[in-house]
Design an enzyme around this catalytic site. Structure first.
Site, PDB file in Angstrom:
ATOM      1  N   MET A 192       0.815  -1.207   0.000  1.00 48.06           N
ATOM      2  CA  MET A 192       0.000   0.000   0.000  1.00 48.06           C
ATOM      3  C   MET A 192       0.862   1.277   0.000  1.00 48.06           C
ATOM      4  SD  MET A 192      -2.720  -1.570  -0.401  1.00 48.06           S
ATOM      5  CE  MET A 192      -4.182  -0.590  -0.193  1.00 48.06           C
ATOM      6  N   ARG A 193       1.870   1.276  -0.824  1.00 47.98           N
ATOM      7  CA  ARG A 193       2.688   2.465  -1.018  1.00 47.98           C
ATOM      8  C   ARG A 193       2.842   2.690  -2.509  1.00 47.98           C
ATOM      9  NH1 ARG A 193       5.251   5.119   3.392  1.00 47.98           N
ATOM     10  NH2 ARG A 193       3.613   4.675   4.890  1.00 47.98           N
ATOM     11  N   ILE A 194       2.799   3.958  -2.899  1.00 46.05           N
ATOM     12  CA  ILE A 194       3.003   4.270  -4.309  1.00 46.05           C
ATOM     13  C   ILE A 194       4.506   4.335  -4.558  1.00 46.05           C
ATOM     14  CG2 ILE A 194       2.682   6.046  -6.079  1.00 46.05           C
ATOM     15  CD1 ILE A 194      -0.032   6.658  -4.709  1.00 46.05           C
ATOM     16  N   GLU A 207      -8.605 -13.443  -6.615  1.00 48.27           N
ATOM     17  CA  GLU A 207      -7.205 -13.000  -6.599  1.00 48.27           C
ATOM     18  C   GLU A 207      -6.263 -14.178  -6.371  1.00 48.27           C
ATOM     19  OE1 GLU A 207      -6.282  -9.542  -4.247  1.00 48.27           O
ATOM     20  OE2 GLU A 207      -8.267  -8.682  -4.529  1.00 48.27           O
ATOM     21  N   HIS A 234      -4.862  -5.630  -8.273  1.00 53.51           N
ATOM     22  CA  HIS A 234      -5.730  -4.540  -7.823  1.00 53.51           C
ATOM     23  C   HIS A 234      -7.168  -5.058  -7.745  1.00 53.51           C
ATOM     24  CE1 HIS A 234      -7.067  -0.466  -7.152  1.00 53.51           C
ATOM     25  NE2 HIS A 234      -8.021  -0.662  -8.050  1.00 53.51           N
TER      26      HIS A 234
HETATM   27  C1  GAR Z   1      -5.920  -7.372  -2.040  1.00 51.55           C
HETATM   28  O1  GAR Z   1      -7.309  -7.292  -2.179  1.00 51.55           O
HETATM   29  C2  GAR Z   1      -5.238  -6.589  -3.145  1.00 51.55           C
HETATM   30  O2  GAR Z   1      -5.936  -6.644  -4.367  1.00 51.55           O
HETATM   31  C3  GAR Z   1      -5.272  -5.201  -2.584  1.00 51.55           C
HETATM   32  O3  GAR Z   1      -4.975  -5.366  -1.225  1.00 51.55           O
HETATM   33  C4  GAR Z   1      -5.441  -6.643  -0.789  1.00 51.55           C
HETATM   34  C5  GAR Z   1      -4.316  -7.361  -0.112  1.00 51.55           C
HETATM   35  O4  GAR Z   1      -4.767  -8.544   0.478  1.00 51.55           O
HETATM   36  N1  GAR Z   1      -4.334  -4.329  -3.247  1.00 51.55           N
HETATM   37  C6  GAR Z   1      -4.548  -3.050  -3.457  1.00 51.55           C
HETATM   38  O5  GAR Z   1      -5.548  -2.474  -3.100  1.00 51.55           O
HETATM   39  C7  GAR Z   1      -3.422  -2.319  -4.176  1.00 51.55           C
HETATM   40  N2  GAR Z   1      -3.906  -1.155  -4.835  1.00 51.55           N
HETATM   41  P1  GAR Z   1      -3.734  -9.600   1.064  1.00 51.55           P
HETATM   42  O6  GAR Z   1      -2.748  -8.828   1.951  1.00 51.55           O
HETATM   43  O7  GAR Z   1      -4.570 -10.539   1.872  1.00 51.55           O
HETATM   44  O8  GAR Z   1      -3.030 -10.272  -0.076  1.00 51.55           O
END
Ligand code: GAR
Length: 199
Positions: free
Chosen positions: A91-93, A175, A110
């Site tokens: 969660m970092r750009i 995912e 995403h």
């Molecule tokens: C996931 O839903 C992923 O798509 C999202 O964070 C979650 C991580 O879940 N990513 C983003 O929002 C990036 N923009 P996880 O830590 O259980 O894998």
């Protein structure tokens, strides 16, 4: 020697867990060399340790600036000479310089059907819009946020009575299927940034 993958993760690491499973089963013929997080509370680090993978914390608060933090991150990732850098809930750009350094070999997942709903709170935004379909996208990373060549999408139906949590759960199931598959395809040379495949 197997190609190496470095995973960057900030959160619970359920995608990481799914990738670990596919590596362990031999579906992905690569080694996860390290899991790196910016968040000391990331479950992803615990999951990495449990799997015997190098787990590394690189916090921004331990560095003088955002730039210094990112340089430390870049140097650490480089150490593992990754064939692929996998953003799994990171969660970092990342800056243009970071992305250029690992050009054409950074993947992200995403939680939306890109190009729809870039950014955060995707599940609630889908509900608010009254969409009937939602999902997740694996794509190669470019300097533009949640953009870049799309590799695979996983779709779910939005059902009546869904809330953001229920929807997030259903999207995560997708995912966990599409991310390991995208990584497998890259490692096997079936896809690349310039040839992300035909969907
Ligand atoms: C996931 O839903 C992923 O798509 C999202 O964070 C979650 C991580 O879940 N990513 C983003 O929002 C990036 N923009 P996880 O830590 O259980 O894998």
């Amino acid at each position: 020697m197997l190609p190496s993958i470095v995973v960057l993760a900030s959160g619970s690491g359920s995608n990481l867990q799914s990738i670990i499973k596919h590596v362990d089963r031999g579906h992905i013929r690569a080694e996860i060399a390290a899991v790196i997080s910016n968040n000391p509370d990331a479950m992803a680090l615990v999951r990495a340790q449990a799997a015997g993978i190098d787990s590394v914390l690189i916090r921004q608060s331990d560095h003088a600036s955002r730039e210094a933090w990112e340089l430390a991150l870049r140097e650490r990732v480089s150490k593992y000479k990754p064939a692929l850098v996998v953003l799994a809930g990171f969660m970092r750009i990342l800056s243009e310089q970071f992305i250029a350094h690992f050009e054409k070999r950074i993947m992200n997942i995403h939680p939306s059907l890109l190009p729809a709903y870039r950014g955060i709170n995707t599940h609630q935004r889908v509900l608010d819009a009254g969409d009937s379909e939602h999902g997740a996208t694996v794509h190669f990373v470019t300097p533009k946020l949640d953009d870049g060549p799309i590799i695979i999408q996983g779709r779910v139906q939005v059902c009546s009575g869904d809330d953001a949590e229920e929807l997030a759960h259903r999207v995560l199931e997708q995912e966990h299927i599409i991310y390991p598959e995208a990584i497998r395809q890259f490692i096997e040379g079936e896809i690349s940034f310039d040839n992300p495949g035909c969907r």
